[in-house]
Design an enzyme around this catalytic site. Structure first.
Site, PDB file in Angstrom:
ATOM      1  N   ASP A 137      16.217  -9.303  69.848  1.00  0.00           N
ATOM      2  CA  ASP A 137      15.244  -9.333  68.767  1.00  0.00           C
ATOM      3  C   ASP A 137      14.162 -10.354  69.136  1.00  0.00           C
ATOM      4  OD1 ASP A 137      14.220  -8.992  66.070  1.00  0.00           O
ATOM      5  OD2 ASP A 137      15.130 -10.928  65.623  1.00  0.00           O
ATOM      6  N   ASP A 151      11.383 -11.937  66.441  1.00  0.00           N
ATOM      7  CA  ASP A 151      11.180 -12.911  65.366  1.00  0.00           C
ATOM      8  C   ASP A 151      12.493 -13.548  64.944  1.00  0.00           C
ATOM      9  OD1 ASP A 151       8.300 -12.796  64.714  1.00  0.00           O
ATOM     10  OD2 ASP A 151       8.724 -10.693  64.303  1.00  0.00           O
ATOM     11  N   ASP A 204      19.210  -5.981  62.724  1.00  0.00           N
ATOM     12  CA  ASP A 204      19.958  -6.132  63.977  1.00  0.00           C
ATOM     13  C   ASP A 204      21.415  -5.688  63.850  1.00  0.00           C
ATOM     14  OD1 ASP A 204      17.827  -7.336  65.533  1.00  0.00           O
ATOM     15  OD2 ASP A 204      18.069  -9.072  64.230  1.00  0.00           O
ATOM     16  N   LYS A 223      17.645   0.276  65.118  1.00  0.00           N
ATOM     17  CA  LYS A 223      17.595  -0.280  66.475  1.00  0.00           C
ATOM     18  C   LYS A 223      18.806   0.169  67.293  1.00  0.00           C
ATOM     19  CE  LYS A 223      15.254  -4.700  65.472  1.00  0.00           C
ATOM     20  NZ  LYS A 223      15.398  -6.169  65.649  1.00  0.00           N
ATOM     21  N   ASP A 262      18.915 -11.785  64.354  1.00  0.00           N
ATOM     22  CA  ASP A 262      18.960 -12.703  63.213  1.00  0.00           C
ATOM     23  C   ASP A 262      18.890 -12.045  61.842  1.00  0.00           C
ATOM     24  OD1 ASP A 262      16.166 -11.964  63.324  1.00  0.00           O
ATOM     25  OD2 ASP A 262      15.735 -13.759  62.152  1.00  0.00           O
TER      26      ASP A 262
END
Length: 227
Positions: free
Chosen positions: A8, A10, A179, A152, A175
């Site tokens: 990831d 951000d 995810d 994802k 995070d």
């Protein structure tokens, strides 16, 4: 040998103030396995990051709505349905919240992202009224209106297949809620300390360090393990 990575951006490769941590440019250019940047951001953002790192532009964008590997782009989801929900949200007084220009959505192909300051309860009410084909995902950085089933994790399966790899060969670091699906597909998964509750629950390991500090700890361990 080091394993391939699904990272990831951000909250994972950034500082607490949202900047790309400079250690990204120290650790990732020479990583001797594929690195997939898997983000909720629009397609150009992870492509640019890979480009400036000198890596293959192997990316997952828009929470899995766009996957790019070996020069091939795969898009999934119904952008018109997402846009219709956002238009209905606006008609009921909601605001997307990015101001004039809205570069957050300008190059977005499969979904719409709204500011964290947007009226979440109204947005979810409007999305629910659309009939169940559209959902709202809170990444902590935006509310993403996207097609149900786009993730994802599914995109990582597409990318891994194109690379001739088993998705379980990947190590994932992230995070937030978006995810969780990646964690379910990858063989190893790590949530940085600043992760939300959904990511923390889904991860194989919750790290003691947050943001890029946590990611550095994972990369260091993986490199030592591969020596």
């Amino acid at each position: 040998m080091v394993p391939p990575l699904a990272l990831d951006i951000d909250g994972t490769l950034t500082t607490p103030t949202g900047r790309i941590d400079p250690r990204v440019f120290e650790l990732l250019p020479g990583w001797e396995a594929p690195v997939v940047f898997a983000t909720g951001k629009a397609f150009p953002y992870p492509v640019a990051l890979a480009h400036f790192l000198g890596r293959e532009e192997t990316v997952i964008a828009e929470n899995g709505g766009v996957a790019y590997v070996d020069g091939e782009t795969t898009t999934v989801g119904d952008p018109d349905a997402a846009r219709a929900v956002v238009e209905a949200f606006r008609e009921r007084g909601g605001e997307v919240g990015w101001g004039d220009g809205d570069t957050v959505n300008r190059w977005r192909e499969t979904e719409v992202a709204l500011s964290p300051d947007a009226d979440e309860s109204l947005l979810r009410e409007v999305a629910a009224a659309a009939g169940g084909d559209v959902e709202v995902v809170d990444t902590g950085y935006a509310y993403h209106v996207k097609s149900v089933g786009v993730s994802k994790g599914r995109a990582l399966e597409v990318v891994a297949d194109a690379l001739g790899l088993d998705p379980a060969a990947f190590v994932a670091v992230g995070d937030s809620e978006n995810d969780v699906s990646t964690f379910g597909v990858a063989g190893e998964s790590y949530a940085v300390a600043n992760a939300d509750a959904a990511a923390r629950e889904a991860a194989g390991t919750v790290l003691d360090e947050g943001f890029m500090d946590g990611t550095v700890s994972v990369l260091t361990e993986l490199r030592e393990r591969g020596e």
